[in-house]
Design a protein around this motif. Sequence first.
Motif, PDB file in Angstrom:
ATOM      1  N   MET A  45       0.870  -1.168   0.000  1.00  0.00           N
ATOM      2  CA  MET A  45       0.000   0.000   0.000  1.00  0.00           C
ATOM      3  C   MET A  45       0.901   1.209   0.000  1.00  0.00           C
ATOM      4  O   MET A  45       1.664   1.431   0.941  1.00  0.00           O
ATOM      5  N   LYS A  53       0.852   7.182  -1.668  1.00  0.00           N
ATOM      6  CA  LYS A  53      -0.163   7.826  -2.482  1.00  0.00           C
ATOM      7  C   LYS A  53      -1.323   6.846  -2.574  1.00  0.00           C
ATOM      8  O   LYS A  53      -1.110   5.660  -2.774  1.00  0.00           O
ATOM      9  N   SER A 106      -3.771   4.551  -4.106  1.00  0.00           N
ATOM     10  CA  SER A 106      -3.623   4.043  -5.461  1.00  0.00           C
ATOM     11  C   SER A 106      -4.624   2.979  -5.875  1.00  0.00           C
ATOM     12  O   SER A 106      -4.304   2.066  -6.612  1.00  0.00           O
ATOM     13  N   LEU A 107      -5.854   3.131  -5.431  1.00  0.00           N
ATOM     14  CA  LEU A 107      -6.914   2.349  -6.072  1.00  0.00           C
ATOM     15  C   LEU A 107      -7.420   3.175  -7.236  1.00  0.00           C
ATOM     16  O   LEU A 107      -7.145   4.365  -7.332  1.00  0.00           O
ATOM     17  N   TYR A 108      -8.166   2.544  -8.143  1.00  0.00           N
ATOM     18  CA  TYR A 108      -8.709   3.296  -9.265  1.00  0.00           C
ATOM     19  C   TYR A 108      -9.967   4.021  -8.827  1.00  0.00           C
ATOM     20  O   TYR A 108     -10.961   3.408  -8.473  1.00  0.00           O
ATOM     21  N   ASP A 121     -11.980   5.769 -10.513  1.00  0.00           N
ATOM     22  CA  ASP A 121     -13.127   5.705 -11.425  1.00  0.00           C
ATOM     23  C   ASP A 121     -13.682   4.287 -11.578  1.00  0.00           C
ATOM     24  O   ASP A 121     -14.443   4.011 -12.496  1.00  0.00           O
ATOM     25  N   LEU A 122     -13.244   3.403 -10.676  1.00  0.00           N
ATOM     26  CA  LEU A 122     -13.870   2.075 -10.632  1.00  0.00           C
ATOM     27  C   LEU A 122     -14.602   1.958  -9.297  1.00  0.00           C
ATOM     28  O   LEU A 122     -14.259   2.655  -8.339  1.00  0.00           O
ATOM     29  N   THR A 123     -15.565   1.053  -9.232  1.00  0.00           N
ATOM     30  CA  THR A 123     -16.287   0.881  -7.977  1.00  0.00           C
ATOM     31  C   THR A 123     -15.452   0.019  -7.033  1.00  0.00           C
ATOM     32  O   THR A 123     -14.419  -0.532  -7.417  1.00  0.00           O
ATOM     33  N   GLU A 161     -15.253  -3.463  -8.343  1.00  0.00           N
ATOM     34  CA  GLU A 161     -14.429  -3.557  -9.558  1.00  0.00           C
ATOM     35  C   GLU A 161     -12.937  -3.495  -9.245  1.00  0.00           C
ATOM     36  O   GLU A 161     -12.131  -4.207  -9.843  1.00  0.00           O
ATOM     37  N   ARG A 166     -12.006  -6.859  -7.881  1.00  0.00           N
ATOM     38  CA  ARG A 166     -12.010  -7.838  -8.963  1.00  0.00           C
ATOM     39  C   ARG A 166     -10.737  -7.704  -9.812  1.00  0.00           C
ATOM     40  O   ARG A 166     -10.083  -8.690 -10.144  1.00  0.00           O
ATOM     41  N   PHE A 167     -10.375  -6.468 -10.112  1.00  0.00           N
ATOM     42  CA  PHE A 167      -9.198  -6.240 -10.943  1.00  0.00           C
ATOM     43  C   PHE A 167      -7.935  -6.743 -10.246  1.00  0.00           C
ATOM     44  O   PHE A 167      -7.165  -7.516 -10.817  1.00  0.00           O
ATOM     45  N   TYR A 168      -7.744  -6.314  -8.989  1.00  0.00           N
ATOM     46  CA  TYR A 168      -6.505  -6.729  -8.319  1.00  0.00           C
ATOM     47  C   TYR A 168      -6.490  -8.227  -8.056  1.00  0.00           C
ATOM     48  O   TYR A 168      -5.465  -8.880  -8.218  1.00  0.00           O
ATOM     49  N   GLY A 202      -7.863 -10.399  -9.899  1.00  0.00           N
ATOM     50  CA  GLY A 202      -7.617 -11.003 -11.209  1.00  0.00           C
ATOM     51  C   GLY A 202      -6.162 -10.990 -11.613  1.00  0.00           C
ATOM     52  O   GLY A 202      -5.636 -11.991 -12.097  1.00  0.00           O
ATOM     53  N   ILE A 208     -12.433 -14.780  -5.994  1.00  0.00           N
ATOM     54  CA  ILE A 208     -12.523 -13.318  -5.923  1.00  0.00           C
ATOM     55  C   ILE A 208     -13.849 -12.910  -5.302  1.00  0.00           C
ATOM     56  O   ILE A 208     -13.902 -12.050  -4.414  1.00  0.00           O
ATOM     57  N   LEU A 227     -18.457   4.357  -6.748  1.00  0.00           N
ATOM     58  CA  LEU A 227     -17.132   4.675  -7.283  1.00  0.00           C
ATOM     59  C   LEU A 227     -16.229   5.042  -6.114  1.00  0.00           C
ATOM     60  O   LEU A 227     -16.639   5.757  -5.195  1.00  0.00           O
TER      61      LEU A 227
END
Lengths: 247, 372
Positions: free
Chosen positions: A84, A87, A89-91, A93-95, A98, A101-103, A105, A114, A134
């Motif tokens: 972590m 800064k 650093s999650l996205y 503009d994603l929920t 999401e 799910r992305f990380y 994945g 997941i 979001l």
Amino acid sequence: MEHKYTITADQLTKQFGDFIAVDHISFAVQQGEIFGFLGANGAGKTTAMRMLCGLSLPSSGKATVAGYDVFTQTEQIKQSIGYMSQKFSLYEDLTVTENMRFYGGIYGMRIAAIKDRAKEILAQLHLQGEKDTLVKSLPLGWKQKLAFSVAMFHRPGIVFLDEPTGGVDPITRREFWEMIYAAAAAGTTIFVTTHYMDEAEYCNRVSIMVDGQIAAMDTPAGLKKQFATDSMETVFLQLARKAVRTE
Amino acid sequence: MRTIRFILEKEFRQVFRDPAILRMMFIMPIIQLVILPLTANYEVKNVQLAIVDHDKSTYTRQLIQKAAATGYFIIPGSFEAYADAMELVEHDKADIILEIPAGFERSLVKEDQAQVFMAVNAINGAKANIGAAYLNQLIREFNQDIRLRWIQIPRSGMQPTIQTEQRFWFNMHMNYQQFMVPGILVILLTMVGAFLSALNIVKEKEVGTIEQINVTPIKKHHFILGKLIPFWLMGLIVLTLGLTIARLVYGIVPAGNIAVIYAFSAVYLLAVLGLGLLVSTFAQTQQQAMLISFFLMMVFILLGGLYTSIDSMPDWAQWLTKFNPVTYFIEVMRMVVLKGSRLQDILPQLGKVAVFAVVLNAWAIFSYRKRA
């Protein structure tokens, strides 16, 4: 097989031109330990942590993380750690879902795994109602807790936290540390940098960096005894004031 | 491969949540294709022609009328003195001065020759050049008319005149839109591709998410591919949109097979996206990426042969255009749209652009470092 020490550093050094950011540091962190990494701004904490995470190539010395070499086995290290950064650093503009799910994945987790893990974390954070929100519209404290959970998403054995509680209110910080304790109790090694001395007290062991070197390393109680004081703040100030270089 | 799926999922979500990207994708092409071709025209109209007529004869009146009747010239007025007309030029209100000396008609009739003086305002090079050429031709025709009128019955000894008939192949009416629209479509695709991809990774750098990516065991080429594929698809959408506008607004139907255009664009987009990705691995902020991309775009477009003919560039510049992917795409577009070229005709260009694609993307993957 069990590694007694999950992180080891031996004379680890990082040099940028003439500037020695991290100067021959050596230490070893045990599994399940909460290892506090203290130091003034510019003392070299983040650089040291980035070397251990495989984000920065060490100039010399040796180090292993989860039994893997930081020079040659960075990709294996990355699979075994969570990180972590300072800064957020999650996205944004994603929920919430999401992001998980992305990380999940990209760490190679199966879809079913997941989903289960996401459910578990949402319950832990009491974020079930916000799972489709979001990330940018969450309050900072929640974002930080979420970032920690996402760093822990693939159940790494070691997690590196770089000033995870900067700018967060005392209640959230308290909750954050409860999460850290729970993770450590479950066997995760925690490597954490902080500027808050009360947080330093929560650590099993603390190292204090001054000018790229480790000036002191012990349990909080041991350090206070060594410096004949009853507060970590005094210990830190005594050491940090010796610093020659500024940020 | 599973990783790529997750990356793609994330990229597509982000793209469709970003109104700026959607605007860039749809509104920019429409505006550029609808407005630019109407203005990008080599035909010069509205040449301001100041006339200094010292003769004021029937002939000069006829000449002036003839000039006005072509529709190319606007005559702001007749002037008594050259200096008056020159003042207009100095204020940029006249492009050409035509000075007709006193005794023009007389010497034309009696001595069979006369001189006029033409002064051209070369501030706007293209207009001056073409305007002067029009006027020259006009005077020549005028001259011809007079000779015909004076020498009523052809006799031996009359100068033979050669008349040229021209025919423009592949673009019969020299329709500039036919010529410009495919070119502008190329520029559009280049800009959309290079800018979107360059800004995208740099944005992750700025926000700090790239660090979180770098600390995962993600493979570099997975990450780059995950960035490439969405923009590649978006490029093809923009192309489709462009071709549709070309057809609906300008009635431009490619003479060749549309599949050839898509085949070439598919490879071309990879090259352009590779360039954008490469820029993004060097730039630290979106500002830097924007400036570098702008610089490259300017060079590519000016050396691309859209506005100026490559054949008339100096040798060194012609040599430089060989390293410009835009050149090849404009060539191919015009070949396929105007001439109906087939796949085997464009293979040389396709090969070169494929080399660009491989080199640029390999370079981008190479220079993207997960570890500093």
